[in-house]
Design an enzyme around this catalytic site. Structure first.
Site, PDB file in Angstrom:
ATOM      1  N   SER A  55      15.323 -30.806 -20.524  1.00 59.47           N
ATOM      2  CA  SER A  55      14.523 -29.646 -20.607  1.00 59.47           C
ATOM      3  C   SER A  55      14.114 -28.630 -21.329  1.00 59.47           C
ATOM      4  O   SER A  55      15.159 -28.540 -22.622  1.00 59.47           O
ATOM      5  CB  SER A  55      15.253 -28.502 -19.093  1.00 59.47           C
ATOM      6  OG  SER A  55      15.721 -27.399 -20.181  1.00 59.47           O
ATOM      7  N   LYS A  56      12.979 -28.016 -21.599  1.00 58.96           N
ATOM      8  CA  LYS A  56      12.579 -27.444 -23.015  1.00 58.96           C
ATOM      9  C   LYS A  56      12.594 -25.992 -23.210  1.00 58.96           C
ATOM     10  O   LYS A  56      13.480 -25.434 -23.930  1.00 58.96           O
ATOM     11  CB  LYS A  56      11.126 -27.958 -22.483  1.00 58.96           C
ATOM     12  CG  LYS A  56      10.297 -26.898 -23.616  1.00 58.96           C
ATOM     13  CD  LYS A  56       9.716 -27.713 -24.689  1.00 58.96           C
ATOM     14  CE  LYS A  56       8.664 -26.967 -25.880  1.00 58.96           C
ATOM     15  NZ  LYS A  56       9.364 -26.667 -26.986  1.00 58.96           N
ATOM     16  N   ARG A  57      12.881 -25.766 -21.940  1.00 59.12           N
ATOM     17  CA  ARG A  57      13.625 -24.318 -21.996  1.00 59.12           C
ATOM     18  C   ARG A  57      15.509 -24.303 -22.492  1.00 59.12           C
ATOM     19  O   ARG A  57      15.742 -23.019 -23.210  1.00 59.12           O
ATOM     20  CB  ARG A  57      13.920 -23.406 -20.624  1.00 59.12           C
ATOM     21  CG  ARG A  57      12.898 -22.475 -20.710  1.00 59.12           C
ATOM     22  CD  ARG A  57      12.842 -21.889 -19.068  1.00 59.12           C
ATOM     23  NE  ARG A  57      13.185 -22.935 -17.881  1.00 59.12           N
ATOM     24  CZ  ARG A  57      14.196 -23.150 -16.740  1.00 59.12           C
ATOM     25  NH1 ARG A  57      14.916 -21.914 -16.804  1.00 59.12           N
ATOM     26  NH2 ARG A  57      13.522 -23.516 -16.185  1.00 59.12           N
ATOM     27  N   GLY A  69      16.347 -26.416 -25.157  1.00 54.77           N
ATOM     28  CA  GLY A  69      15.887 -26.619 -26.301  1.00 54.77           C
ATOM     29  C   GLY A  69      16.025 -28.461 -25.964  1.00 54.77           C
ATOM     30  O   GLY A  69      16.167 -28.688 -27.400  1.00 54.77           O
TER      31      GLY A  69
END
Ligand code: GLU
Length: 496
Positions: free
Chosen positions: A263-265, A267
């Site tokens: 997940s981009k959130r 990192g």
């Protein structure tokens, strides 16, 4: 309410038939996460491997989450990756528009149609947004399910706000088929009367995807397995309309580790991040293709695939049910393979901006520097640090002149450098060949191994122990003046 079928007949007439049609349907978030890129790739591959059509549809009905410029990111990424779409907002096509927010009226018309068909109902209850989004209420308790047509009409005439909900059968089961997961059966009693059309007149994703996939003639719906649990409700919508159900291809998630999705959130890198970290698009695509798909038959052992080869080899049967773990080391390995396989010119072209980050002096030949790097870098971002010494001689200690294998120490190095400076001053032809002959002749004359001479020359020229390229290449690139200047600095440091 109307029984006029003209609109629906016209919409049906536009649907292309007879060929595989797949769609990539991203929401414009502003970046392309790895799982999404993989979905785009598999979707493109299914179309290309079967002579079909690949469609881009932008799913922007969640107006609250719109990001400026996000659609451009999608166009740019697909173009960069070579995943050209045959139909889409920017190229048009027979079932335009391809942006959901521009199809608003269509969804309303089809939602009302589904009410007429008895598979949806107007719901005037006041429910919180979260109940609407997540279906957190029980349909048995919903009084709107059993309103008479007259009661509904009266409320509509009075301008009461409403949503349209799917009318899930109270009993029985729904079975759908997925190309990866097989047949899945669920009890209808476990499905909620999900919202199809919201109070603002916009559809939910759950409704829009079905209407669009049908009206766009999609034959294979490729998406993440997080949508598996909604698939029975989609099936009931197709059935309700009397439409053919497409082939579902649900892909397991790309994980960061055993337990967590990427997940981009948190990192994890998106496609753009990987590019910025010095990975080549081709290597990323190759690696991503193998995250959850493996070639079968005679290509079973093959790892390196161009996009073209993937299009020839890809088959849905090779997609795995198990989640795939993203391994940056493995990607780095692919990247190094791709960097090495490039022509020197192509490598120079991709390396040059990174060389220029550290090397500003226009007298330094970036093609020659690139030639030293090609076999020695795994990521393009490794480059600046590796070549900075060409620009500025780093500060270093004389201990670097000692090397057992080359049989050098500070005293030997001093002697070698003195001889090298005198010999190199005489070289008229500052070429690879000229420097090579000069230094090897000198080693022979001094009766030492080449390495005993080359080691101190390289250390003095580069000011660091590890360099891309050997003494001769480095001297050549530095040019005579700078090379001799550096060798004299080395001599001075050695107390000459
Ligand atoms: N807009 C959805 C997403 O980005 C698409 C899912 C689908 O392909 O149906 O997850």
């Amino acid at each position: 309410m109307t029984n006029d079928n003209t609109y629906f007949d016209a919409m049906e007439a536009k649907i292309p038939h007879g060929k595989v049609r797949t769609r990539f349907a991203p929401s414009p978030t502003g970046y392309m996460h790895v799982g999404n890129l993989r979905t785009a790739l598999y979707t493109w591959l299914i179309a290309r491997s079967q002579g079909g059509t690949f469609i881009l549809r932008i799913e922007d009905t969640d107006q609250g989450r719109l990001v400026e410029g996000a659609t451009e990111v999608i166009y740019r990424t697909l173009a960069e990756c070579g995943l050209a779409h045959d139909e889409g907002p920017d190229v048009g096509g027979p079932v335009a528009p391809y942006i959901q927010s521009e199809r608003r009226d269509t969804y309303g018309t089809y939602a009302r149609r589904l009410v007429e068909l008895g598979h949806a109902y107007y719901c005037f209850c006041e429910k919180t947004e979260s109940e609407e989004e997540y279906g957190g209420f029980h349909r048995e308790a919903d009084p709107c399910r059993s309103l008479t047509p007259e009661e509904v009409q009266a409320k509509l005439d009075a301008g009461a706000p409403y949503v349209i909900r799917q009318k899930i059968p109270e009993t029985g089961t729904t079975t759908f088929h997925d190309a990866i997961f097989g047949d899945i059966t669920v009890e209808n009693s476990t499905l909620d009367d999900q919202v199809l059309l919201k109070r603002d007149g916009l559809p939910t994703y759950n409704f829009a995807n079905v209407v669009d996939d049908h009206l766009m003639g999609i034959t294979h719906v490729v998406r993440g397995s997080e949508y598996l649990s909604s698939a029975p409700k989609y099936d009931l919508l197709y059935q309700g309309f009397g439409w053919e159900v497409p082939t579902y291809v649900h892909c397991s998630p790309v994980m960061r580790d055993q337990h967590n999705k990427m997940s981009k959130r948190h990192g994890d890198p998106s496609y753009e991040d990987l590019k910025a970290q010095g990975y080549l698009t081709e290597a990323i695509l190759n690696y991503v293709a193998l995250l959850g798909w493996s070639p079968r038959g005679e290509k079973a052992e093959q790892e390196v695939f161009s996009l073209q080869e993937l299009a020839e080899t890809f088959d849905i049967g090779g997609i795995s049910k198990s989640p795939a773990i993203f391994d940056i080391e493995k990607l780095t390995h692919f990247n190094a393979l791709y960097l090495r396989a490039m022509t020197p010119e192509a490598f120079h072209a991709v390396a040059e901006p990174y060389i220029h980050e550290a090397v500003k002096n226009p007298a330094l030949d970036t093609a020659a520097i690139a030639a030293l790097l090609q076999a020695r870098c795994e990521r393009l971002t490794d480059i600046p640090e590796k070549v900075a010494f060409f620009e500025d001689l780093p500060a270093y200690g004389t201990d670097l002149f000692t090397n057992k294998k080359s049989k050098t120490n500070e005293e030997v190095s001093k002697r070698m450098l003195e001889a090298a400076v005198s010999a190199l001053e005489e070289v008229s032809d500052w070429t690879q060949e000229g420097i090579h002959v000069c230094l090897t002749d000198l080693a022979a004359k001094l009766e030492v191994k080449n390495a005993t001479l080359m080691w101190p020359v390289r250390i003095a020229a580069a000011g660091q122990a590890v360099t891309p390229g050997g003494a001769i290449e480095i001297c050549l690139i530095l040019g005579r003046e700078e090379c001799l200047r550096r060798l004299r600095i080395g001599l001075e440091m050695l107390g000459a």
